[in-house]
Design a protein around this motif. Structure first.
Motif, PDB file in Angstrom:
ATOM      1  N   UNK A  69     -20.623  32.698 -14.191  1.00 48.96           N
ATOM      2  CA  UNK A  69     -20.518  34.159 -14.123  1.00 48.96           C
ATOM      3  C   UNK A  69     -21.516  34.889 -15.016  1.00 48.96           C
ATOM      4  N   UNK A  70     -22.262  34.174 -15.811  1.00 41.35           N
ATOM      5  CA  UNK A  70     -23.258  34.811 -16.683  1.00 41.35           C
ATOM      6  C   UNK A  70     -24.571  34.936 -15.923  1.00 41.35           C
ATOM      7  N   UNK A  71     -25.133  36.119 -15.952  1.00 46.31           N
ATOM      8  CA  UNK A  71     -26.415  36.344 -15.288  1.00 46.31           C
ATOM      9  C   UNK A  71     -27.525  35.868 -16.221  1.00 46.31           C
ATOM     10  N   UNK A  82     -15.763  24.844 -12.260  1.00 50.33           N
ATOM     11  CA  UNK A  82     -16.659  24.743 -11.104  1.00 50.33           C
ATOM     12  C   UNK A  82     -15.843  24.750  -9.812  1.00 50.33           C
ATOM     13  N   UNK A  83     -16.484  25.128  -8.739  1.00 48.30           N
ATOM     14  CA  UNK A  83     -15.807  25.173  -7.444  1.00 48.30           C
ATOM     15  C   UNK A  83     -15.262  23.793  -7.098  1.00 48.30           C
ATOM     16  N   UNK A  84     -14.064  23.731  -6.507  1.00 47.06           N
ATOM     17  CA  UNK A  84     -13.535  22.430  -6.092  1.00 47.06           C
ATOM     18  C   UNK A  84     -14.534  21.728  -5.173  1.00 47.06           C
ATOM     19  N   UNK A  90     -18.313  30.314  -9.082  1.00 51.00           N
ATOM     20  CA  UNK A  90     -17.563  29.365  -8.260  1.00 51.00           C
ATOM     21  C   UNK A  90     -16.654  30.050  -7.234  1.00 51.00           C
ATOM     22  N   UNK A  91     -16.347  31.308  -7.430  1.00 51.57           N
ATOM     23  CA  UNK A  91     -15.492  32.027  -6.476  1.00 51.57           C
ATOM     24  C   UNK A  91     -16.205  32.263  -5.150  1.00 51.57           C
ATOM     25  N   UNK A 107     -21.274  25.388  -0.750  1.00 46.31           N
ATOM     26  CA  UNK A 107     -21.519  25.429  -2.193  1.00 46.31           C
ATOM     27  C   UNK A 107     -22.795  26.174  -2.561  1.00 46.31           C
ATOM     28  N   UNK A 108     -23.726  26.289  -1.619  1.00 45.43           N
ATOM     29  CA  UNK A 108     -24.981  26.977  -1.954  1.00 45.43           C
ATOM     30  C   UNK A 108     -24.754  28.439  -2.306  1.00 45.43           C
ATOM     31  N   UNK A 109     -23.721  29.055  -1.719  1.00 45.55           N
ATOM     32  CA  UNK A 109     -23.450  30.464  -1.985  1.00 45.55           C
ATOM     33  C   UNK A 109     -22.998  30.713  -3.421  1.00 45.55           C
ATOM     34  N   UNK A 110     -22.529  29.673  -4.104  1.00 44.85           N
ATOM     35  CA  UNK A 110     -22.045  29.830  -5.479  1.00 44.85           C
ATOM     36  C   UNK A 110     -23.180  30.122  -6.459  1.00 44.85           C
TER      37      UNK A 110
END
Length: 127
Positions: free
Chosen positions: A66-68, A28-30, A121-122, A105-108
């Motif tokens: 990363x899974x749609x 997950x994103x930091x 998370x990127x 974080x919303x963009x993730x």
């Protein structure tokens, strides 16, 4: 006679290829912590309160980065019932989660047009 066509969710589902190691799953994103044991969400050290279904949806997306996920898959996996065709249910919960995660974080949680959503998370912009 109509030719058989596979269902979209079956076509897009992940099936490991024999002899090939699966790609490593990104963390997950930091700054974002989704603790499924304690059922808590923390963003940049700030506790975020989420109702049951919002937490389940976020945990499902973060747990499968990363899974749609199609809206139908989310209805079946998170809500535990078949999709009734009302895609606004999923979209409304996604919007609430994004608002609570806040900027960065919303963009993730990415929208995949005409299909559904994925957690990447990127895409998070961490401080």
């Amino acid at each position: 006679m109509v030719p058989h066509r596979p269902r979209l969710d079956a076509v897009f589902s992940h099936h490991p290829v024999p002899g090939r190691r699966p790609a490593p799953r990104p963390a997950p994103a930091p700054g974002l912590v989704v603790d499924t044991d304690q059922r808590t969400v923390t963003v940049e050290g700030r506790h975020v309160t989420m109702p049951y279904l919002e937490f389940e949806l976020l945990a499902h997306l973060v747990g499968n980065p990363l899974r749609v996920h199609s809206r139908r898959q989310l209805m079946e996996n998170v809500w535990g019932r078949p999709d009734t065709g009302d895609s606004r249910t999923v979209a409304t919960h996604i919007a609430r989660i994004r608002r609570k995660l806040g900027p960065g974080h919303r963009e993730a949680i990415a929208t995949v047009r005409q299909i559904g959503y994925k957690y990447d998370p990127r895409l998070a912009r961490t401080a």
